[in-house]
Enzyme design. Structure first.
Site, short mmCIF file in Angstrom:
data_model
loop_
_atom_site.label_atom_id
_atom_site.label_comp_id
_atom_site.label_asym_id
_atom_site.label_seq_id
_atom_site.Cartn_x
_atom_site.Cartn_y
_atom_site.Cartn_z
N ALA A 179 -4.64 7.66 -4.32
CA ALA A 179 -3.26 7.24 -4.57
C ALA A 179 -3.28 5.76 -4.92
O ALA A 179 -3.07 4.89 -4.06
CB ALA A 179 -2.40 7.51 -3.34
N THR A 227 0.86 -1.19 0.00
CA THR A 227 0.00 0.00 0.00
C THR A 227 0.88 1.23 0.00
O THR A 227 2.09 1.16 -0.26
CB THR A 227 -0.97 -0.02 1.20
OG1 THR A 227 -1.93 1.03 1.06
CG2 THR A 227 -0.22 0.16 2.52
N ASN A 228 0.31 2.39 0.30
CA ASN A 228 1.06 3.63 0.38
C ASN A 228 0.55 4.47 1.55
O ASN A 228 -0.36 4.05 2.27
CB ASN A 228 1.00 4.41 -0.94
CG ASN A 228 -0.43 4.70 -1.36
OD1 ASN A 228 -1.17 5.37 -0.67
ND2 ASN A 228 -0.82 4.18 -2.53
N ALA A 229 1.12 5.66 1.72
CA ALA A 229 0.85 6.47 2.92
C ALA A 229 -0.34 7.41 2.78
O ALA A 229 -0.57 8.24 3.66
CB ALA A 229 2.09 7.28 3.26
N SER A 230 -1.13 7.30 1.73
CA SER A 230 -2.27 8.21 1.56
C SER A 230 -3.28 8.02 2.69
O SER A 230 -3.65 6.90 3.02
CB SER A 230 -2.95 7.95 0.21
OG SER A 230 -4.14 8.70 0.11
#
Length: 419
Positions: free
Chosen positions: A278, A211-214
């Site tokens: 994102a 995943t990502n930090a959004s």
């Protein structure tokens, strides 16, 4: 900054409550009057302990309203709000937030609040421990759900000697919220806005994922702003901990594939697509449906494959649509932004910086560059994301008006263009 006389002819009720920050309302009043607004001031008894009513009376040129019952004004709360274009509570104490959230009308402030039929902006100022109290948080949430704009207080030194979140928002932030409330009321009525938000998760196995930090905050702010301005809004959201904004339909997804499917199914319905999500660029090629035990891992590298380019795919299907994209960049913001703007055939691209302490990811504030299809880039100063959302919607409206008519010749049945 607002242009000279930007508030000419606007009628504003400024409510000043009992915070040490009441002195800042004097400068705020002066600016509102200089910008052309006709301002009526309401003061609570506690507020008069910090600043004399005469100060506000001289600057506004009007009597200051203080009591629910007065000889010369039998119903001051109705007189104050009868023709008001906006009510501004600055500073707003914990007590005033509670009173307004509960609808208590036992004094002039409470009756002004419940009788108002215009936009309301509240700018809190209090000690950090008060702002963090669960009751204050609940009252703030209630007010926002009802459409009241409650700004976030700023962090810094407080009157108590502590340092934390509780300072009155900066004057330019308050003024921007006032301008938003006055100029943008219901101006998106008739529009159908499809918003994507948050991150996506691509499974590695039954418990692990990429995943990502959004945080999703910008997308949720966009959905809330569009709904408050009169649009029908569908929010397709990846995993977040954020509550759904009022009057917004949320569709929850996890993977990029799911987000693509849900957006594609609703694309013909929409007049405007705002792609803030994102979306992960890669996913494991062969995810396991079971949890892979540590001792079972063979050491083979994780094989990845690209996820679908959702915005590119939807852009190829556009007819009447306005497309707004977001770019998360760490360097060469303008050059990389212009490339994406043209590659994906967008009407507007919002360029975010994602490196350093002021990264767009996870922050409650952001500063961006708006790249329109036609025209010069627009740099937007750091603002709370909810106010930034209004700035972006303003730019979208301007882009729709200035775009070639052929772009909007085939609107969805029953939907009008933004005018």
């Amino acid at each position: 900054m607002m242009s000279k006389k930007a508030l000419q002819g606007k009628r504003i009720v400024l409510c000043v409550t009992g915070s040490i920050a009441a002195y800042k309302a004097v400068s705020l009043l002066r600016t509102l009057v200089e910008d052309g607004a006709a301002v009526s001031v309401v003061m609570t008894p506690s507020a008069t302990q910090f600043v004399a009513p005469l100060t506000f009376e001289v600057l506004s040129g009007r009597p200051v309203l203080q009591r629910l019952f007065a000889d010369h004004q039998p119903m001051p709360h109705l007189q104050a709000t009868e023709d008001a274009d906006l009510v501004l509570v600055a500073p707003a104490t914990a007590n005033s937030l509670a009173k307004c959230a509960l609808g208590l009308a036992d004094d002039l402030l409470g009756t002004v609040f419940v009788s108002a039929r215009c936009p309301i902006v509240m700018a809190p100022a209090m000690d950090v421990e008060m702002w963090d109290h669960p009751a204050v948080a609940a009252h703030t949430r209630t007010l926002r759900e009802r459409g009241v704009v409650v700004l976030e207080p700023e962090e810094g030194p407080l009157a108590s000697g502590l340092t934390g979140k509780g300072r009155l928002p900066a004057e330019h932030v308050i003024l921007d919220a006032v301008r938003s409330g006055l100029a943008r009321l219901r101006d998106w009525s008739g529009q159908r806005v499809l918003v994507s938000a948050g991150p996506t998760r691509e499974p590695i196995d039954a418990v692990r994922f990429i995943t990502n930090a959004s945080s999703g905050k910008m997308g949720y702010a966009m959905a809330e702003a569009a709904a408050q301005r009169g649009a029908e809004v569908v929010l397709v959201s990846g995993p977040t901990a954020l509550p759904c904004p009022p009057n917004v339909t949320r569709v929850s997804v996890v993977t990029a594939e799911e987000m693509h499917r849900e957006l594609d199914a609703r694309f013909a319905w929409a007049t405007v697509l705002v792609m803030t999500a994102a979306v992960g660029d890669f996913r494991p090629r062969n995810p396991s449906s079971e949890k892979v035990k540590k001792h079972e891992w063979t050491g083979e590298p994780l094989e990845l494959e690209p996820t679908p380019d959702i915005l590119q795919s939807l852009s190829r299907k556009r007819t009447h649509h306005v497309l707004v994209g977001f770019a998360a960049e760490s360097e060469n913001l303008l050059a990389n932004g212009r490339k994406k703007l043209h590659q994906k055939d967008l009407d507007l691209l919002v360029v975010n910086r994602i490196t350093g302490p002021q990264s767009a990811f996870g922050n409650k504030t952001n500063e961006v560059i708006l790249l329109p299809r036609h025209g010069t880039p627009i740099e937007v100063e750091r603002l709370p994301k909810r106010l930034l959302a209004d700035r972006i919607l303003d730019a979208v409206r301007e882009q729709c008006i200035s775009s070639p008519p052929s772009r909007f010749q085939q609107p969805h049945e029953g939907v009008r263009r933004i005018q």
